[in-house]
Design a protein around this motif. Structure first.
Motif, PDB file in Angstrom:
ATOM      1  N   GLN A  88     -37.357  49.072   8.886  1.00 18.86           N
ATOM      2  CA  GLN A  88     -37.924  49.797  10.116  1.00 18.86           C
ATOM      3  C   GLN A  88     -38.112  51.287   9.159  1.00 18.86           C
ATOM      4  OE1 GLN A  88     -34.746  49.834  12.858  1.00 18.86           O
ATOM      5  NE2 GLN A  88     -36.960  49.621  14.888  1.00 18.86           N
ATOM      6  N   GLU A  89     -38.156  52.469   8.365  1.00 16.55           N
ATOM      7  CA  GLU A  89     -38.577  53.287   7.910  1.00 16.55           C
ATOM      8  C   GLU A  89     -39.145  53.214   7.109  1.00 16.55           C
ATOM      9  OE1 GLU A  89     -36.389  57.561   6.267  1.00 16.55           O
ATOM     10  OE2 GLU A  89     -34.918  55.538   7.518  1.00 16.55           O
ATOM     11  N   LEU A 134     -42.758  52.584   8.673  1.00 18.51           N
ATOM     12  CA  LEU A 134     -43.789  53.699   9.356  1.00 18.51           C
ATOM     13  C   LEU A 134     -45.214  54.091   7.991  1.00 18.51           C
ATOM     14  CD1 LEU A 134     -40.938  55.751  10.721  1.00 18.51           C
ATOM     15  CD2 LEU A 134     -42.244  54.264  11.828  1.00 18.51           C
ATOM     16  N   SER A 135     -45.017  53.710   6.612  1.00 17.40           N
ATOM     17  CA  SER A 135     -45.520  54.438   6.073  1.00 17.40           C
ATOM     18  C   SER A 135     -46.008  53.051   4.758  1.00 17.40           C
ATOM     19  CB  SER A 135     -44.570  54.953   5.028  1.00 17.40           C
ATOM     20  OG  SER A 135     -44.048  56.488   5.567  1.00 17.40           O
ATOM     21  N   ASN A 151     -40.817  61.288  14.968  1.00 17.15           N
ATOM     22  CA  ASN A 151     -41.382  61.703  14.039  1.00 17.15           C
ATOM     23  C   ASN A 151     -42.058  63.227  14.651  1.00 17.15           C
ATOM     24  OD1 ASN A 151     -43.034  60.844  11.369  1.00 17.15           O
ATOM     25  ND2 ASN A 151     -45.084  60.187  12.325  1.00 17.15           N
ATOM     26  N   GLN A 191     -43.356  46.361   6.625  1.00 14.88           N
ATOM     27  CA  GLN A 191     -43.723  45.854   8.206  1.00 14.88           C
ATOM     28  C   GLN A 191     -43.972  44.201   8.175  1.00 14.88           C
ATOM     29  OE1 GLN A 191     -47.177  47.423   8.971  1.00 14.88           O
ATOM     30  NE2 GLN A 191     -47.036  47.998  11.845  1.00 14.88           N
TER      31      GLN A 191
END
Length: 931
Positions: free
Chosen positions: A617-618, A621-622, A780, A627
């Motif tokens: 999940q973390e 984000l990038s 964030n 994902q």
């Protein structure tokens, strides 16, 4: 071993046993994948040692990380040893924690080896006139043996005194160092003298003496009678430096400067609370049961102190459990003739209360057939009535129909009070035979759960051990295990009878033991009698009702999911640049962290990069690949768990799916469900909502979902009595907008969407004890900015901060927190020495009263709504499901508006708080539409 006036001073070579347990025992892991075999082996050894010797003094010594003085002497020392496996390294910290919780002194000294600490302490003990027993598997320790020091290999139970050393090595203990120096040690990479083996070393030492004597008498070596003696003097001379280095390396220090006094190294009282938690975490079930028996339902009672009520629970039950009085089964009866059965029917009619149990063919209450029934009217007086045992040569039994018909007036009577263990199951099974079980007064599973939800498992076998000190007959004992396990109808009566009668007997005894404790604590008594026991009957009706599933919709969704999953797999492979198995953790680790060099967020207990959901999940984000992997996992789980499985769960008799609700699983009082698990169907994504669309009403009916609005925030306002929160809820304001207005200092109508989103994260984050770091990740934003939001929040709502601070203090003082209605939520780790566990318990202390109160309220609402339906004899509304803070109904179309108004009113008035309870109801042609 020399007789000692006192139990010996035991020094345990923890490092030796750690390695031996790891390499010598089968690998074990718990359900989370943590290796536990070495932990189990060492702890088992310690327990045996203590039981056998009952030492007055004791210490467990481990090697420290890093180099020792021997590495400075010889850089190649132990160079042949491979690095410690991650599977072993991950077990060291847990093992140390368990040893400390056992009350045993634990010693880890840097710069030296465990051997040196043991040698020094053994020497000091001898000076104090205390005999020492060294528990080790290390042969090098033989050099420490003397009149006062003995070795024991606990894994083989072999004791080695002076005579034992002579037998094993062929030399006395005082020459063991010389022996090791001459022959060397491949394991520790001690070089020794080339060409010297066991026999030549023994000959040299017994014929001349130690190394010093040998080098003073090299000319005598040729006269010794061992092979190669003629050339040995030259070899000894050539390798003198190496021999003397080896002597230094092999010598265990006995004069370290240690800050340990022998008198202080004594076993202390075990921290049973901590042991219970650790044994549960690493899944050592037998030890967990044993320590639970000592705690006896009071996991908050710690060596440091506990509440008066908890002490009462603990002391009473500990006494009973530890006594272990065998249960007399001589009065058990297996009822095979009518006259005997008639006598028991009369006994049941005359009894004020009796224990009742069914024996069946299945754990699935919708499929189970009754094989027999058992009851108990007083401890030791129990009977089993078999009705359907069909193994070869089974004796003739009474007719099931006739037995049930004779029992029906008693079973359906509300004045004949019954007690059962998980009696909801029996109620459901009897319903299959047209019998409504009434007069349920008590349930031992629920009594134990209400007394302490976290103390132990609440099944009969665990409770019998905890409260009665009795090891009951396990089903596997008579039915076997695995694929060849028998169903109850196949079990001979000479085994089935005592098992079934014992079930009823134990149930009655457990009720007497646990009810005495519950009834002493008025809020718990009320929760049991007014909430949990009535709720079991409500849940039974809901389970029997079941839910209607549109299997065609689910089959179509399964096909759609399969297509999308295949597409995702292809996209992932393209992104990764190669095909790999997405279900393989090792292959995924390789792709993410080796090939793509993504940052390692967290490691597994074995030291490998974690690919857990929160890590992905973390990373998502990038990075696009994590994902897609998360989406792949989510859809695969949805397909396997729901869209493929639900159609197969439709009952052939009712055409509906029947879940099982569990009252005695979660620590906070919330219900859970299995087969299917209704609590975990996603609602925040389109695919999860499509699953809910397959939950439909019968023709002419609508689905109604009634949901408590922001109930935990409302409970927070009630518990904290913060004026700002109370005012916002009283005015019916949007609580997140109100919070944003306060925190960001803007007018209510000027709050932006982003500000409301941040305020929502703060509101819910605080409920779950989120830190500024956690909030920063959620929003964030930099940590300092998140901290400033929290500071502003507490400035505007000071009552919340006061509540949190006071709750932590109460939790530490009592070992538990309470819901608004007095449900106790015990926190075993609230005084843990481990900071992470302690912080986790503190977060739970803040959140548990809110979750627990919400659970209490919806249970009360279910009872009120069910009472309205049954007393009004309504056949156009049924309560079908309970999920989180939501109740789901099936209501006839033309009566929806009228019944929804009543349901909302009943739910909103289920409890009285200092803020209004608000229920929002939706109507639709499926569950998704109604939500």
């Amino acid at each position: 071993m020399t007789e000692s006036k006192k139990p010996p001073f035991i020094l345990v070579d923890g490092s030796s046993y750690l390695f031996r347990a790891f390499h010598g025992l089968p690998p074990l892991t718990n359900s989370k994948g943590q290796d536990t075999g070495a932990i189990y082996g060492v702890v088992n050894m310690l327990k045996s040692l203590i039981k056998q010797y009952n030492p007055t003094h004791m210490a467990v010594i481990f090697d420290a990380k890093g180099k020792t003085f021997r590495d400075d002497i010889y850089k190649e020392y132990k160079a042949n040893r491979p690095p410690m496996p991650d599977e072993l390294r991950s077990q060291i910290a847990p093992l140390h924690a368990i040893i400390e919780a056992m009350g045993l002194p634990l010693i880890v000294e840097s710069g030296v080896e465990a051997d040196d600490v043991i040698g020094t302490l053994a020497c000091r003990a001898t000076d104090h006139g205390i005999d020492t027993l060294i528990s080790t598997g290390d042969k090098d320790m033989a050099q420490l043996v003397n009149e006062n020091v003995t070795l024991i290999n606990t894994m083989t139970n072999q004791i080695m005194d002076i005579e034992g050393v002579n037998t094993k090595f062929g030399i006395p203990p005082e020459l063991v160092i010389d022996f090791l120096a001459l022959k060397g040690d491949k394991v520790d990479n001690i070089p020794g003298v080339p060409g010297v083996g066991d026999k030549s070393a023994q000959a040299l030492l017994n014929g001349i003496g130690g190394i010093d004597a040998i080098y003073q008498n090299l000319d005598k070596i040729a006269d010794l009678s061992f092979r190669g003696s003629k050339s040995m003097a030259a070899k000894m001379q050539e390798y003198e430096e190496q021999a003397r280095l080896s002597y230094r390396l092999a010598t265990i220090s006995i004069d370290l400067d240690l800050n340990y006094k022998i008198e202080a190294l004594r076993p202390q009282a075990p921290d049973h609370q901590q042991l219970q938690s650790l044994f549960a975490e690493y899944e050592f079930k037998r030890w967990h049961s044993e320590v639970t028996a000592l705690l006896s339902g009071d996991s908050a009672g710690s060596p440091q102190g506990s509440s008066e009520a908890s002490d009462k629970v603990s002391s009473a039950s500990s006494s009973q459990a530890s006594s272990g009085i065998p249960i007399d089964k001589s009065a058990y009866e297996v009822v095979l003739d009518q006259a005997q059965f008639d006598e028991w029917v009369e006994k049941l009619n005359q009894a004020d209360l009796f224990a009742f149990d069914t024996e069946t063919t299945s754990l699935n209450y919708m499929e189970a057939e009754i094989v027999g029934v058992s009851f108990c009217i007083e401890p030791g007086k129990a009977a089993y009535v078999p009705v359907a045992h069909d193994y070869p040569d089974a004796p003739e039994q009474l007719s099931r129909d006739k037995v049930l018909a004779a029992l029906k007036p008693i079973l359906t009577s509300s004045t004949h009070i019954k007690v059962g263990q998980h009696i909801k199951y029996d109620k459901n099974v009897l319903a299959n035979y047209g019998i409504t079980l009434n007069g349920i007064g008590f349930d031992t599973m629920l009594e134990s759960y209400v007394l302490n939800s976290t103390a132990q498992r609440h099944d009969m076998d665990s409770l019998a051990l905890a409260y009665l000190g009795h090891k009951s007959i396990h089903f596997e004992d008579i039915a076997g295990k695995g694929a060849k396990q028998l169903t109850f109808n196949q079990i001979p009566l000479d085994e089935a009878g005592p098992y079934a009668a014992e079930d009823a007997d134990i149930t009655l005894r457990l009720h007497q033991a646990i009810w005495e404790k519950v009834s002493d604590i008025e809020p718990l008594k009320q929760l049991l009698i007014d909430v949990e026991v009535p709720l079991a009957c409500v849940l039974s009706r809901m389970e029997q009702q079941g839910v209607l599933i549109d299997s065609q919709k689910l089959n179509q969704q399964s096909q759609d999911l399969a297509t999308r999953i295949a597409e995702l797999e292809k996209e992932v492979h393209e992104e990764a640049g190669e095909a790999f198995n997405l279900g393989s953790t090792k292959q995924l680790q390789h792709i993410l962290f080796e090939k793509m060099a993504l940052p390692i967020i967290k490691k597994t207990p074995k030291g490998a990069p974690s690919t857990s959901e929160d890590v992905l999940q973390e990373l998502a984000l990038s990075y696009p690949l994590p994902q897609k992997i998360m989406e792949y996992r989510g859809l695969t789980k949805l397909k396997n768990t729901y869209t493929d499985k639900l159609p197969k769960m439709i009952n052939h008799r009712t055409g509906r799916v029947h879940t099982s609700y569990h009252q005695a699983v979660t620590a906070t009082g919330r219900l859970s469900s299995t087969d299917p698990n209704l609590q975990n169907i996603p609602i925040r994504n389109e695919e999860g909502r499509r699953v809910r669309q397959a939950f439909v009403p019968r023709a002419g009916y609508k689905i109604v979902a009634a949901d408590y609005s922001q109930i935990e925030l409302r409970i927070m306002a009630h518990l904290s009595a913060d004026e700002g929160l109370l005012s916002a809820f009283a005015k019916g304001e949007d609580i997140h907008k109100a919070t944003a207005s306060e925190v960001f200092g803007v007018a209510l109508d000027e709050v932006t969407t982003e500000q409301r989103r941040s305020a929502k994260a703060i509101n819910f984050g605080l409920i779950y004890g989120m830190s500024a770091f956690g909030l920063a990740k959620q929003l964030n934003v930099p940590r300092q900015e998140a901290q400033s939001y929290m500071d502003l929040y507490f400035e505007r709502y000071p009552g919340v901060l006061d509540y949190m601070d006071s709750t932590r203090e109460v939790a530490k003082e009592k070992g538990y927190v309470e819901t608004v209605f007095g449900r106790r939520l015990y926190l075993p780790d609230i005084k843990a020495s481990n900071g992470a566990r302690r912080k986790g318990a503190e977060r739970a202390a803040i959140n548990a009263p809110m979750q627990g109160t919400a659970a209490d309220i919806i249970k009360m609402a279910m009872i009120k709504v069910d009472d309205w339906i049954t007393t009004s004899s309504l056949d156009d509304v049924t309560m079908m499901m309970q999920v989180h803070d939501e109740l789901v109904f099936e209501i006839k179309e033309e009566h929806v508006d009228k019944h929804v108004a009543t349901i909302v009113k009943l739910m909103e008035t289920a409890a009285s708080l200092n803020v209004p309870l608000v229920v929002e109801a939706g109507v639709g042609n499926n569950w998704d539409e109604a939500h």
